[in-house]
Motif scaffolding. Sequence first.
Motif, PDB file in Angstrom:
ATOM      1  N   LEU A   1       0.796  -1.409  -0.099  1.00 20.43           N
ATOM      2  CA  LEU A   1      -0.040   0.008  -0.018  1.00 20.43           C
ATOM      3  C   LEU A   1       0.887   1.224  -0.085  1.00 20.43           C
ATOM      4  CD1 LEU A   1      -2.693  -1.091   2.502  1.00 20.43           C
ATOM      5  CD2 LEU A   1      -3.209  -0.639  -0.092  1.00 20.43           C
ATOM      6  N   GLY A   2       1.865   1.114   0.863  1.00 16.68           N
ATOM      7  CA  GLY A   2       2.851   2.590   0.941  1.00 16.68           C
ATOM      8  C   GLY A   2       3.720   2.749  -0.469  1.00 16.68           C
ATOM      9  N   TYR A   3       3.938   1.419  -0.868  1.00 18.34           N
ATOM     10  CA  TYR A   3       4.645   1.680  -2.247  1.00 18.34           C
ATOM     11  C   TYR A   3       3.799   2.038  -3.381  1.00 18.34           C
ATOM     12  CZ  TYR A   3       6.652   0.021  -6.594  1.00 18.34           C
ATOM     13  OH  TYR A   3       7.403  -0.171  -8.002  1.00 18.34           O
ATOM     14  N   PHE A   4       2.596   1.478  -3.557  1.00 21.89           N
ATOM     15  CA  PHE A   4       1.610   2.098  -4.773  1.00 21.89           C
ATOM     16  C   PHE A   4       1.255   3.381  -4.635  1.00 21.89           C
ATOM     17  CE2 PHE A   4      -0.156  -2.363  -4.723  1.00 21.89           C
ATOM     18  CZ  PHE A   4       1.114  -2.757  -5.954  1.00 21.89           C
ATOM     19  N   ALA A   5       0.947   3.937  -3.305  1.00 21.61           N
ATOM     20  CA  ALA A   5       0.717   5.306  -2.969  1.00 21.61           C
ATOM     21  C   ALA A   5       1.820   6.211  -3.360  1.00 21.61           C
ATOM     22  CB  ALA A   5       0.132   5.431  -1.632  1.00 21.61           C
ATOM     23  N   LEU A   6       3.047   5.998  -2.745  1.00 25.15           N
ATOM     24  CA  LEU A   6       4.157   6.728  -2.819  1.00 25.15           C
ATOM     25  C   LEU A   6       4.627   6.804  -4.530  1.00 25.15           C
ATOM     26  CD1 LEU A   6       6.218   5.949   0.101  1.00 25.15           C
ATOM     27  CD2 LEU A   6       5.223   7.956  -0.316  1.00 25.15           C
ATOM     28  N   MET A   7       4.687   5.708  -5.090  1.00 21.55           N
ATOM     29  CA  MET A   7       5.171   5.886  -6.304  1.00 21.55           C
ATOM     30  C   MET A   7       4.064   6.650  -7.277  1.00 21.55           C
ATOM     31  SD  MET A   7       8.019   4.130  -6.630  1.00 21.55           S
ATOM     32  CE  MET A   7       8.162   4.210  -8.500  1.00 21.55           C
ATOM     33  N   TRP A   8       2.898   6.455  -7.169  1.00 17.07           N
ATOM     34  CA  TRP A   8       1.993   7.034  -8.049  1.00 17.07           C
ATOM     35  C   TRP A   8       1.892   8.519  -7.681  1.00 17.07           C
ATOM     36  CZ3 TRP A   8      -2.466  10.155  -7.087  1.00 17.07           C
ATOM     37  CH2 TRP A   8      -3.193  10.341  -8.214  1.00 17.07           C
ATOM     38  N   GLY A   9       2.032   8.795  -6.233  1.00 16.77           N
ATOM     39  CA  GLY A   9       1.924  10.153  -5.828  1.00 16.77           C
ATOM     40  C   GLY A   9       3.179  10.918  -6.454  1.00 16.77           C
ATOM     41  N   GLY A  10       4.469  10.081  -6.241  1.00 20.25           N
ATOM     42  CA  GLY A  10       5.662  10.714  -6.945  1.00 20.25           C
ATOM     43  C   GLY A  10       5.682  11.019  -8.243  1.00 20.25           C
ATOM     44  N   GLY A  11       5.288   9.980  -8.988  1.00 20.85           N
ATOM     45  CA  GLY A  11       5.051  10.238 -10.386  1.00 20.85           C
ATOM     46  C   GLY A  11       4.184  11.423 -10.800  1.00 20.85           C
ATOM     47  N   ASN A  12       3.137  11.844 -10.246  1.00 25.65           N
ATOM     48  CA  ASN A  12       2.294  12.695 -10.485  1.00 25.65           C
ATOM     49  C   ASN A  12       3.106  14.278  -9.951  1.00 25.65           C
ATOM     50  OD1 ASN A  12      -0.731  12.814 -11.343  1.00 25.65           O
ATOM     51  ND2 ASN A  12      -0.358  10.932 -10.203  1.00 25.65           N
ATOM     52  N   LEU A  13       3.607  14.088  -8.938  1.00 22.49           N
ATOM     53  CA  LEU A  13       4.401  15.434  -8.605  1.00 22.49           C
ATOM     54  C   LEU A  13       5.432  15.741  -9.527  1.00 22.49           C
ATOM     55  CD1 LEU A  13       4.517  15.062  -4.532  1.00 22.49           C
ATOM     56  CD2 LEU A  13       3.314  16.549  -5.852  1.00 22.49           C
ATOM     57  N   LEU A  14       6.297  14.808  -9.903  1.00 17.79           N
ATOM     58  CA  LEU A  14       7.240  14.902 -10.729  1.00 17.79           C
ATOM     59  C   LEU A  14       6.678  15.275 -12.283  1.00 17.79           C
ATOM     60  CD1 LEU A  14      10.356  14.618 -11.335  1.00 17.79           C
ATOM     61  CD2 LEU A  14      10.057  12.170 -11.891  1.00 17.79           C
ATOM     62  N   GLY A  15       5.733  14.455 -12.581  1.00 19.75           N
ATOM     63  CA  GLY A  15       5.143  15.235 -13.912  1.00 19.75           C
ATOM     64  C   GLY A  15       4.637  16.481 -13.881  1.00 19.75           C
ATOM     65  N   ARG A  16       4.319  17.210 -12.754  1.00 26.30           N
ATOM     66  CA  ARG A  16       3.749  18.334 -12.587  1.00 26.30           C
ATOM     67  C   ARG A  16       4.999  19.454 -12.504  1.00 26.30           C
ATOM     68  NH1 ARG A  16      -1.628  19.793  -9.421  1.00 26.30           N
ATOM     69  NH2 ARG A  16      -1.250  21.771 -10.714  1.00 26.30           N
ATOM     70  N   ALA A  17       5.973  18.929 -11.779  1.00 27.24           N
ATOM     71  CA  ALA A  17       7.339  19.856 -11.571  1.00 27.24           C
ATOM     72  C   ALA A  17       7.989  19.955 -13.048  1.00 27.24           C
ATOM     73  CB  ALA A  17       8.175  19.252 -10.617  1.00 27.24           C
ATOM     74  N   LEU A  18       8.000  18.901 -13.870  1.00 23.99           N
ATOM     75  CA  LEU A  18       8.615  18.832 -15.099  1.00 23.99           C
ATOM     76  C   LEU A  18       7.578  19.792 -16.014  1.00 23.99           C
ATOM     77  CD1 LEU A  18      10.095  15.401 -15.349  1.00 23.99           C
ATOM     78  CD2 LEU A  18      11.251  17.402 -15.129  1.00 23.99           C
ATOM     79  N   GLY A  19       6.529  20.023 -15.971  1.00 22.77           N
ATOM     80  CA  GLY A  19       5.553  20.676 -16.630  1.00 22.77           C
ATOM     81  C   GLY A  19       4.868  20.095 -17.692  1.00 22.77           C
ATOM     82  N   LEU A  20       4.636  18.713 -17.487  1.00 20.92           N
ATOM     83  CA  LEU A  20       3.932  17.644 -18.511  1.00 20.92           C
ATOM     84  C   LEU A  20       2.303  17.933 -18.425  1.00 20.92           C
ATOM     85  CD1 LEU A  20       5.964  14.256 -17.632  1.00 20.92           C
ATOM     86  CD2 LEU A  20       6.503  15.903 -19.346  1.00 20.92           C
ATOM     87  N   THR A  21       1.971  17.527 -19.632  1.00 19.65           N
ATOM     88  CA  THR A  21       0.570  17.652 -19.670  1.00 19.65           C
ATOM     89  C   THR A  21      -0.189  16.394 -18.561  1.00 19.65           C
ATOM     90  OG1 THR A  21       0.378  15.958 -21.109  1.00 19.65           O
ATOM     91  CG2 THR A  21       0.746  18.285 -22.097  1.00 19.65           C
ATOM     92  N   TYR A  22      -1.398  16.651 -18.516  1.00 21.17           N
ATOM     93  CA  TYR A  22      -1.973  15.769 -17.675  1.00 21.17           C
ATOM     94  C   TYR A  22      -1.876  14.226 -18.413  1.00 21.17           C
ATOM     95  CZ  TYR A  22      -5.729  12.760 -15.945  1.00 21.17           C
ATOM     96  OH  TYR A  22      -6.465  11.396 -15.573  1.00 21.17           O
ATOM     97  N   GLU A  23      -2.074  14.315 -19.527  1.00 22.91           N
ATOM     98  CA  GLU A  23      -2.025  12.622 -20.092  1.00 22.91           C
ATOM     99  C   GLU A  23      -0.934  12.232 -20.022  1.00 22.91           C
ATOM    100  OE1 GLU A  23      -5.176  15.181 -21.957  1.00 22.91           O
ATOM    101  OE2 GLU A  23      -2.991  15.627 -21.601  1.00 22.91           O
ATOM    102  N   ARG A  24       0.411  12.917 -20.057  1.00 18.39           N
ATOM    103  CA  ARG A  24       1.802  12.226 -19.853  1.00 18.39           C
ATOM    104  C   ARG A  24       2.095  12.113 -18.425  1.00 18.39           C
ATOM    105  NH1 ARG A  24       5.568  14.074 -25.235  1.00 18.39           N
ATOM    106  NH2 ARG A  24       4.004  12.866 -26.636  1.00 18.39           N
ATOM    107  N   THR A  25       1.708  13.170 -17.648  1.00 19.50           N
ATOM    108  CA  THR A  25       1.983  13.118 -16.280  1.00 19.50           C
ATOM    109  C   THR A  25       1.070  11.567 -15.674  1.00 19.50           C
ATOM    110  OG1 THR A  25       2.047  15.302 -15.741  1.00 19.50           O
ATOM    111  CG2 THR A  25       1.581  13.971 -13.659  1.00 19.50           C
ATOM    112  N   THR A  26      -0.110  11.427 -16.031  1.00 25.10           N
ATOM    113  CA  THR A  26      -1.018  10.265 -15.868  1.00 25.10           C
ATOM    114  C   THR A  26      -0.077   9.118 -16.067  1.00 25.10           C
ATOM    115  OG1 THR A  26      -2.991  11.506 -15.707  1.00 25.10           O
ATOM    116  CG2 THR A  26      -3.130   9.016 -16.282  1.00 25.10           C
ATOM    117  N   THR A  27       0.478   8.945 -17.484  1.00 20.60           N
ATOM    118  CA  THR A  27       1.138   7.824 -17.962  1.00 20.60           C
ATOM    119  C   THR A  27       2.247   7.533 -17.010  1.00 20.60           C
ATOM    120  OG1 THR A  27       0.178   8.282 -20.135  1.00 20.60           O
ATOM    121  CG2 THR A  27       2.236   6.846 -20.010  1.00 20.60           C
ATOM    122  N   LEU A  28       2.977   8.654 -16.750  1.00 17.96           N
ATOM    123  CA  LEU A  28       4.277   8.520 -15.908  1.00 17.96           C
ATOM    124  C   LEU A  28       3.963   7.985 -14.802  1.00 17.96           C
ATOM    125  CD1 LEU A  28       7.334   9.361 -15.509  1.00 17.96           C
ATOM    126  CD2 LEU A  28       6.574  11.325 -14.913  1.00 17.96           C
ATOM    127  N   ALA A  29       2.968   8.320 -14.146  1.00 16.06           N
ATOM    128  CA  ALA A  29       2.580   7.996 -12.594  1.00 16.06           C
ATOM    129  C   ALA A  29       2.232   6.490 -12.684  1.00 16.06           C
ATOM    130  CB  ALA A  29       1.406   8.765 -11.901  1.00 16.06           C
TER     131      ALA A  29
END
Length: 367
Positions: A282-310
């Motif tokens: 549970l901790g792993y899935f939450a942290l990896m998905w959340g980290g992927g979303n935060l990194l995508g936003r920090a990099l200025g990716l679109t929703y679609e690519r941030t979601t795919t990254l996460a």
Amino acid sequence: MSTTPSSPPTPRAAPASPQPDAHVTSRLSTLDRFLPVWIGAAMLVGLALGRVVPGLGGALSAVEVDGVSLPIALGLLVMMYPVLAKVRYDRLDTVTGDRRLLGASLVLNWLVGPALMFALAWLLLPDLPEYRTGLIVVGLARCIAMVIIWNDLACGDREAAAVLVALNSVFQVVAFAGLGWFYLSVLPGWLGLPQQDLDVSPWAIAGSVLVFLGVPLLAGYLSRRIGEKRWGRAAYERSFLPRIGPWALYGLLFTIVVLFALQGERITGNPFDVARIALPLLGYFALMWGGGNLLGRALGLTYERTTTLAFTAAGNNFELAIAVAIATFGVTSGQALAGVVGPLIEVPVLVGLVYVSLALRKRFPHG
């Protein structure tokens, strides 16, 4: 050559594309909207079948494809084909040229993911070495199958998902055995912790990738190429794709039923152990998905690519992890049980994260 369809399938209205500010979940089909219900029912049916039907597990696993039960193999292929048939392969160059996305995916999948699972396994299961080892193996097996479904349901970038999954596949073949040796033997030795060995052939992993990614990828590519040549892109996407689209979820539900039928007795017979294994997952899935979303936003990716990254960061290849654990430690081992518990936790958690992604969609820029 003219793109006018010569003899297309009977036209069928396709759902309107949701606008960024629309409430996306309200536009989902009935099948998609109640997906958690269907998945929960499939899990329960599988667990019940595994408990009440004598010899079912042996019958389902009697024939295997690259170490995976034939029914599961068929379910995976049916599940992945419709999504890969939707990919516009002539647009893949827009993904391969996005170094931010590719670099972020490699870092999350092959540096952060295995290290995070190693840390969580040792932190939360210090007294259960077999389960701990099984979870570390899970952390090394990056997802190449179900993540395509989660990404599609969350309206992620299909072309990006195809590229990132292919990238994961290459790294899986090249790096899995070496990372297993590092995280189970070398790193514990440096830290003064008990060590394990992982005996797995890169050729076995390559075979798994070839079957479970290569076959549906080729089928999806040929469908797109032949369909567009015969009917044109508009007719292909308006008529053919809506017909095959639901089969992705049918394949997913069938795979879940079979997977849990095969492991139902083991899961229901060890409820406390399942709960212990579930915590780091549970901790792993939450942290990896959340980290992927935060990194995508920090990099200025679109929703679609941030979601795919996460989702590509959070998902794992449990079929490979289970196969490796069984081949190395045995079918009744704790390592194998840890792999089996993986999808029990991943499926409902990532389905929930699909809905979280859709709810957050309007907060992101769109491509």
